[in-house]
Design a protein around this motif. Structure first.
Motif, PDB file in Angstrom:
ATOM      1  N   ALA A  31      40.756 -10.739  44.194  1.00  0.00           N
ATOM      2  CA  ALA A  31      41.372 -11.799  43.389  1.00  0.00           C
ATOM      3  C   ALA A  31      42.418 -12.555  44.201  1.00  0.00           C
ATOM      4  CB  ALA A  31      42.001 -11.201  42.130  1.00  0.00           C
ATOM      5  N   CYS A  32      43.217 -11.832  44.957  1.00  0.00           N
ATOM      6  CA  CYS A  32      44.228 -12.492  45.799  1.00  0.00           C
ATOM      7  C   CYS A  32      43.584 -13.346  46.876  1.00  0.00           C
ATOM      8  CB  CYS A  32      45.150 -11.446  46.434  1.00  0.00           C
ATOM      9  SG  CYS A  32      46.206 -10.590  45.256  1.00  0.00           S
ATOM     10  N   ILE A  33      42.530 -12.840  47.478  1.00  0.00           N
ATOM     11  CA  ILE A  33      41.828 -13.613  48.511  1.00  0.00           C
ATOM     12  C   ILE A  33      41.179 -14.848  47.909  1.00  0.00           C
ATOM     13  CG2 ILE A  33      39.860 -13.561  50.103  1.00  0.00           C
ATOM     14  CD1 ILE A  33      40.637 -10.639  50.707  1.00  0.00           C
ATOM     15  N   SER A  34      40.659 -14.725  46.683  1.00  0.00           N
ATOM     16  CA  SER A  34      39.994 -15.877  46.062  1.00  0.00           C
ATOM     17  C   SER A  34      40.968 -17.024  45.790  1.00  0.00           C
ATOM     18  CB  SER A  34      39.309 -15.465  44.764  1.00  0.00           C
ATOM     19  OG  SER A  34      40.249 -15.326  43.725  1.00  0.00           O
ATOM     20  N   LEU A  35      42.235 -16.699  45.616  1.00  0.00           N
ATOM     21  CA  LEU A  35      43.223 -17.759  45.394  1.00  0.00           C
ATOM     22  C   LEU A  35      43.492 -18.548  46.679  1.00  0.00           C
ATOM     23  CD1 LEU A  35      45.782 -15.922  43.098  1.00  0.00           C
ATOM     24  CD2 LEU A  35      44.086 -17.638  42.441  1.00  0.00           C
ATOM     25  N   ILE A  36      43.238 -17.934  47.818  1.00  0.00           N
ATOM     26  CA  ILE A  36      43.458 -18.589  49.106  1.00  0.00           C
ATOM     27  C   ILE A  36      42.247 -19.423  49.514  1.00  0.00           C
ATOM     28  CG2 ILE A  36      43.872 -18.170  51.558  1.00  0.00           C
ATOM     29  CD1 ILE A  36      45.291 -15.551  50.673  1.00  0.00           C
ATOM     30  N   LEU A  37      41.052 -18.887  49.249  1.00  0.00           N
ATOM     31  CA  LEU A  37      39.828 -19.554  49.673  1.00  0.00           C
ATOM     32  C   LEU A  37      39.437 -20.671  48.707  1.00  0.00           C
ATOM     33  CD1 LEU A  37      37.758 -16.433  50.752  1.00  0.00           C
ATOM     34  CD2 LEU A  37      39.031 -18.004  52.190  1.00  0.00           C
ATOM     35  N   PRO A  38      38.712 -21.662  49.183  1.00  0.00           N
ATOM     36  CA  PRO A  38      38.352 -22.796  48.319  1.00  0.00           C
ATOM     37  C   PRO A  38      37.213 -22.504  47.344  1.00  0.00           C
ATOM     38  CG  PRO A  38      37.506 -23.142  50.530  1.00  0.00           C
ATOM     39  CD  PRO A  38      38.346 -21.906  50.575  1.00  0.00           C
ATOM     40  N   TYR A  39      36.501 -21.400  47.494  1.00  0.00           N
ATOM     41  CA  TYR A  39      35.408 -21.084  46.578  1.00  0.00           C
ATOM     42  C   TYR A  39      35.710 -19.781  45.843  1.00  0.00           C
ATOM     43  CZ  TYR A  39      34.241 -18.567  50.852  1.00  0.00           C
ATOM     44  OH  TYR A  39      34.317 -17.797  51.974  1.00  0.00           O
ATOM     45  N   GLY A  40      35.192 -19.651  44.630  1.00  0.00           N
ATOM     46  CA  GLY A  40      35.468 -18.466  43.826  1.00  0.00           C
ATOM     47  C   GLY A  40      36.862 -18.457  43.250  1.00  0.00           C
ATOM     48  N   ASN A  41      37.532 -19.605  43.267  1.00  0.00           N
ATOM     49  CA  ASN A  41      38.900 -19.699  42.789  1.00  0.00           C
ATOM     50  C   ASN A  41      38.898 -20.249  41.366  1.00  0.00           C
ATOM     51  OD1 ASN A  41      41.570 -20.253  42.280  1.00  0.00           O
ATOM     52  ND2 ASN A  41      41.966 -21.163  44.272  1.00  0.00           N
ATOM     53  N   PHE A  42      39.358 -19.446  40.426  1.00  0.00           N
ATOM     54  CA  PHE A  42      39.460 -19.853  39.035  1.00  0.00           C
ATOM     55  C   PHE A  42      40.917 -19.938  38.594  1.00  0.00           C
ATOM     56  CE2 PHE A  42      35.418 -17.503  39.420  1.00  0.00           C
ATOM     57  CZ  PHE A  42      34.545 -18.522  39.077  1.00  0.00           C
ATOM     58  N   GLY A  43      41.808 -20.113  39.535  1.00  0.00           N
ATOM     59  CA  GLY A  43      43.230 -20.157  39.217  1.00  0.00           C
ATOM     60  C   GLY A  43      43.709 -18.786  38.775  1.00  0.00           C
ATOM     61  N   LEU A  44      44.583 -18.767  37.780  1.00  0.00           N
ATOM     62  CA  LEU A  44      45.098 -17.487  37.287  1.00  0.00           C
ATOM     63  C   LEU A  44      44.027 -16.667  36.591  1.00  0.00           C
ATOM     64  CD1 LEU A  44      48.661 -18.459  36.040  1.00  0.00           C
ATOM     65  CD2 LEU A  44      48.023 -17.258  38.118  1.00  0.00           C
ATOM     66  N   LEU A  45      42.957 -17.323  36.135  1.00  0.00           N
ATOM     67  CA  LEU A  45      41.847 -16.571  35.544  1.00  0.00           C
ATOM     68  C   LEU A  45      41.156 -15.691  36.582  1.00  0.00           C
ATOM     69  CD1 LEU A  45      39.985 -18.979  33.084  1.00  0.00           C
ATOM     70  CD2 LEU A  45      41.184 -16.864  32.558  1.00  0.00           C
ATOM     71  N   SER A  46      41.377 -15.976  37.852  1.00  0.00           N
ATOM     72  CA  SER A  46      40.768 -15.161  38.908  1.00  0.00           C
ATOM     73  C   SER A  46      41.158 -13.696  38.761  1.00  0.00           C
ATOM     74  CB  SER A  46      41.203 -15.656  40.289  1.00  0.00           C
ATOM     75  OG  SER A  46      40.655 -16.903  40.565  1.00  0.00           O
ATOM     76  N   PHE A  47      42.388 -13.428  38.347  1.00  0.00           N
ATOM     77  CA  PHE A  47      42.813 -12.039  38.193  1.00  0.00           C
ATOM     78  C   PHE A  47      42.044 -11.351  37.082  1.00  0.00           C
ATOM     79  CE2 PHE A  47      46.401 -13.766  40.550  1.00  0.00           C
ATOM     80  CZ  PHE A  47      46.505 -12.812  41.541  1.00  0.00           C
ATOM     81  N   VAL A  48      41.791 -12.038  35.988  1.00  0.00           N
ATOM     82  CA  VAL A  48      41.011 -11.461  34.891  1.00  0.00           C
ATOM     83  C   VAL A  48      39.557 -11.295  35.325  1.00  0.00           C
ATOM     84  CG1 VAL A  48      40.186 -11.832  32.542  1.00  0.00           C
ATOM     85  CG2 VAL A  48      42.526 -12.453  33.147  1.00  0.00           C
ATOM     86  N   ILE A  49      38.999 -12.339  35.942  1.00  0.00           N
ATOM     87  CA  ILE A  49      37.585 -12.336  36.307  1.00  0.00           C
ATOM     88  C   ILE A  49      37.280 -11.318  37.401  1.00  0.00           C
ATOM     89  CG2 ILE A  49      35.802 -13.755  37.407  1.00  0.00           C
ATOM     90  CD1 ILE A  49      36.993 -16.126  35.776  1.00  0.00           C
ATOM     91  N   TYR A  50      38.162 -11.161  38.354  1.00  0.00           N
ATOM     92  CA  TYR A  50      37.919 -10.202  39.430  1.00  0.00           C
ATOM     93  C   TYR A  50      38.337  -8.781  39.047  1.00  0.00           C
ATOM     94  CZ  TYR A  50      36.625 -13.804  42.759  1.00  0.00           C
ATOM     95  OH  TYR A  50      35.976 -14.815  43.403  1.00  0.00           O
TER      96      TYR A  50
END
Length: 136
Positions: A31-50
């Motif tokens: 989830a932390c890596i997805s916030l850095i990369l341009p793909y797979g980034n859902f904003g703060l929802l990334s933490f829930v989704i990952y």
């Protein structure tokens, strides 16, 4: 469908480290890596989704008392994690209808089984080659 292959990266650390919470820790790092990369980034929802698939997988292994030790538990864990991840993305981000969501959940479970199968093969190869020693 690729999510099933992606879930093998949650099964393999459990098979190697064999401690509770490993999948959750790996998914938190993802989830932390997805916030850095341009793909797979859902904003703060990334933490829930990952985190969802990691928590689901750790929950399965906690209840079943397996530790990615056999083909069956690896496949079921991959199926559960991929289904949870797909339902979270399809429900929270894409807001798909229930019928489509149910179909995607079935496809996700099948592809998650494939990811668990591949993870089990990789774990067995690592152990057989002497690269990793499995502790019981």
């Amino acid at each position: 469908v690729i999510g099933g292959l992606y879930m093998m990266w949650l099964v393999i650390p459990i098979g190697l480290i064999r401690k509770p919470g490993v999948a959750t820790m790996v998914s938190l790092i993802q989830a932390c890596i997805s916030l850095i990369l341009p793909y797979g980034n859902f904003g703060l929802l990334s933490f829930v989704i990952y985190l969802g698939p990691g928590l689901a997988m750790d929950g399965f292994f906690l209840i079943s008392r397996h530790k990615a030790c056999c083909l069956g538990c690896c496949m079921v864990a991959g199926a559960i994690a991929n289904t949870v991840g797909t339902v979270l993305v399809a429900g929270l981000v894409l807001v798909l209808p229930i019928v489509v969501l149910a179909f995607l959940a079935v496809v996700a479970a099948i592809s998650g089984c494939v990811g668990g199968f591949i993870a089990n093969m990789i774990l067995n190869r690592l152990i057989k080659s002497g690269f990793w020693r499995r502790k019981i």
